[in-house]
Design an enzyme around this catalytic site. Sequence first.
Site, PDB file in Angstrom:
ATOM      1  N   CYS A   9      10.274   3.189   5.691  1.00  0.00           N
ATOM      2  CA  CYS A   9       9.886   1.909   6.294  1.00  0.00           C
ATOM      3  C   CYS A   9      10.223   0.811   5.292  1.00  0.00           C
ATOM      4  O   CYS A   9      10.920   1.068   4.307  1.00  0.00           O
ATOM      5  CB  CYS A   9       8.404   1.909   6.700  1.00  0.00           C
ATOM      6  SG  CYS A   9       7.262   2.099   5.321  1.00  0.00           S
ATOM      7  N   ASN A  12       7.096   1.262   2.139  1.00  0.00           N
ATOM      8  CA  ASN A  12       6.636   2.612   1.733  1.00  0.00           C
ATOM      9  C   ASN A  12       5.162   2.621   1.289  1.00  0.00           C
ATOM     10  O   ASN A  12       4.751   3.415   0.447  1.00  0.00           O
ATOM     11  CB  ASN A  12       7.549   3.196   0.633  1.00  0.00           C
ATOM     12  CG  ASN A  12       7.381   4.704   0.401  1.00  0.00           C
ATOM     13  OD1 ASN A  12       7.653   5.184  -0.692  1.00  0.00           O
ATOM     14  ND2 ASN A  12       6.936   5.450   1.386  1.00  0.00           N
ATOM     15  N   CYS A  14       2.697   1.629   4.018  1.00  0.00           N
ATOM     16  CA  CYS A  14       1.898   1.692   5.253  1.00  0.00           C
ATOM     17  C   CYS A  14       2.402   2.808   6.176  1.00  0.00           C
ATOM     18  O   CYS A  14       1.803   3.876   6.269  1.00  0.00           O
ATOM     19  CB  CYS A  14       1.932   0.353   5.994  1.00  0.00           C
ATOM     20  SG  CYS A  14       1.244  -1.016   5.034  1.00  0.00           S
ATOM     21  N   ARG A  15       3.509   2.568   6.852  1.00  0.00           N
ATOM     22  CA  ARG A  15       3.937   3.502   7.897  1.00  0.00           C
ATOM     23  C   ARG A  15       4.542   4.791   7.369  1.00  0.00           C
ATOM     24  O   ARG A  15       4.177   5.885   7.820  1.00  0.00           O
ATOM     25  CB  ARG A  15       4.945   2.807   8.837  1.00  0.00           C
ATOM     26  CG  ARG A  15       4.328   1.699   9.654  1.00  0.00           C
ATOM     27  CD  ARG A  15       5.387   0.817  10.279  1.00  0.00           C
ATOM     28  NE  ARG A  15       6.119   0.044   9.283  1.00  0.00           N
ATOM     29  CZ  ARG A  15       7.159  -0.726   9.534  1.00  0.00           C
ATOM     30  NH1 ARG A  15       7.601  -0.817  10.770  1.00  0.00           N
ATOM     31  NH2 ARG A  15       7.739  -1.416   8.569  1.00  0.00           N
ATOM     32  N   SER A  16       5.512   4.685   6.432  1.00  0.00           N
ATOM     33  CA  SER A  16       6.209   5.924   6.027  1.00  0.00           C
ATOM     34  C   SER A  16       5.329   6.905   5.248  1.00  0.00           C
ATOM     35  O   SER A  16       5.498   8.120   5.421  1.00  0.00           O
ATOM     36  CB  SER A  16       7.514   5.624   5.292  1.00  0.00           C
ATOM     37  OG  SER A  16       7.304   4.859   4.141  1.00  0.00           O
ATOM     38  N   ASP A 124       4.994  -2.675  12.215  1.00  0.00           N
ATOM     39  CA  ASP A 124       4.492  -2.884  10.865  1.00  0.00           C
ATOM     40  C   ASP A 124       3.061  -3.440  10.919  1.00  0.00           C
ATOM     41  O   ASP A 124       2.856  -4.567  11.377  1.00  0.00           O
ATOM     42  CB  ASP A 124       5.447  -3.883  10.185  1.00  0.00           C
ATOM     43  CG  ASP A 124       5.085  -4.141   8.755  1.00  0.00           C
ATOM     44  OD1 ASP A 124       4.093  -3.544   8.279  1.00  0.00           O
ATOM     45  OD2 ASP A 124       5.788  -4.932   8.118  1.00  0.00           O
TER      46      ASP A 124
HETATM   47  P1  4NP Z   1       5.433  -0.720   5.618  1.00  0.00           P
HETATM   48  O1  4NP Z   1       4.647  -2.115   5.615  1.00  0.00           O
HETATM   49  O2  4NP Z   1       6.886  -1.055   5.752  1.00  0.00           O
HETATM   50  O3  4NP Z   1       4.895  -0.005   6.805  1.00  0.00           O
HETATM   51  O4  4NP Z   1       5.079  -0.059   4.289  1.00  0.00           O
HETATM   52  C1  4NP Z   1       4.997  -3.177   4.767  1.00  0.00           C
HETATM   53  C2  4NP Z   1       4.449  -3.236   3.514  1.00  0.00           C
HETATM   54  C3  4NP Z   1       4.766  -4.298   2.693  1.00  0.00           C
HETATM   55  C4  4NP Z   1       5.628  -5.282   3.133  1.00  0.00           C
HETATM   56  C5  4NP Z   1       6.184  -5.203   4.387  1.00  0.00           C
HETATM   57  C6  4NP Z   1       5.866  -4.160   5.211  1.00  0.00           C
HETATM   58  N1  4NP Z   1       5.910  -6.368   2.300  1.00  0.00           N
HETATM   59  O5  4NP Z   1       6.647  -7.291   2.748  1.00  0.00           O
HETATM   60  O6  4NP Z   1       5.459  -6.434   1.158  1.00  0.00           O
END
Ligand code: 4NP
Length: 157
Positions: A9, A12, A14-16, A124
């Site tokens: 994602c 790395n 939240c989702r992945s 997200d």
């Molecule tokens: P993820 O969520 O892609 O599911 O881990 C996010 C975590 C951090 C950010 C974006 C999405 N960020 O912009 O910092």
Amino acid sequence: MTKSALFVCLGNICRSPIAEAVFGQVVKDRGVESEWKIDSAALGGWHVGNPPDSRASKILKNHGISYQGRARQIEDNDFKEFDYIFGMDNNNISNLREQQPKGSKAKVLLLGDFDPEGDKIIRDPYYDSGSEGFEKCYQQCMRACNGFLDQIKEKKI
Ligand code: 4NP
């Protein structure tokens, strides 16, 4: 033969990590843990070295899954190492396809394409104020990981 899956994602955190942890639990429950190498990674470098977002950790804990991983950024070599690389949304997929070195073996797939309920996009939840989006992500990952492993079993993929 060992098969390998990398969950990707944006951050790395939240989702992945949820997808990786869920996949790990599902292969354990199915008794096929030894057949799989599993990891997760970020497209961006902002959170490298960090544990998952506390809301992601809480959701996994609520469902009895432990997770020790730390965020890392995807590398070109991952496209050579992993059989399957899963993105969570269409942005992830286009970024992965852009980065994929020519001739590397990984199949880049949208994880939600394996959800039997047809909920294709794992959105997200990072900027949400609560944790509902994380629980939804967990449920989507659970359905899609099972759907994917069903297809592997039936040799559809
Ligand atoms: P993820 O969520 O892609 O599911 O881990 C996010 C975590 C951090 C950010 C974006 C999405 N960020 O912009 O910092």
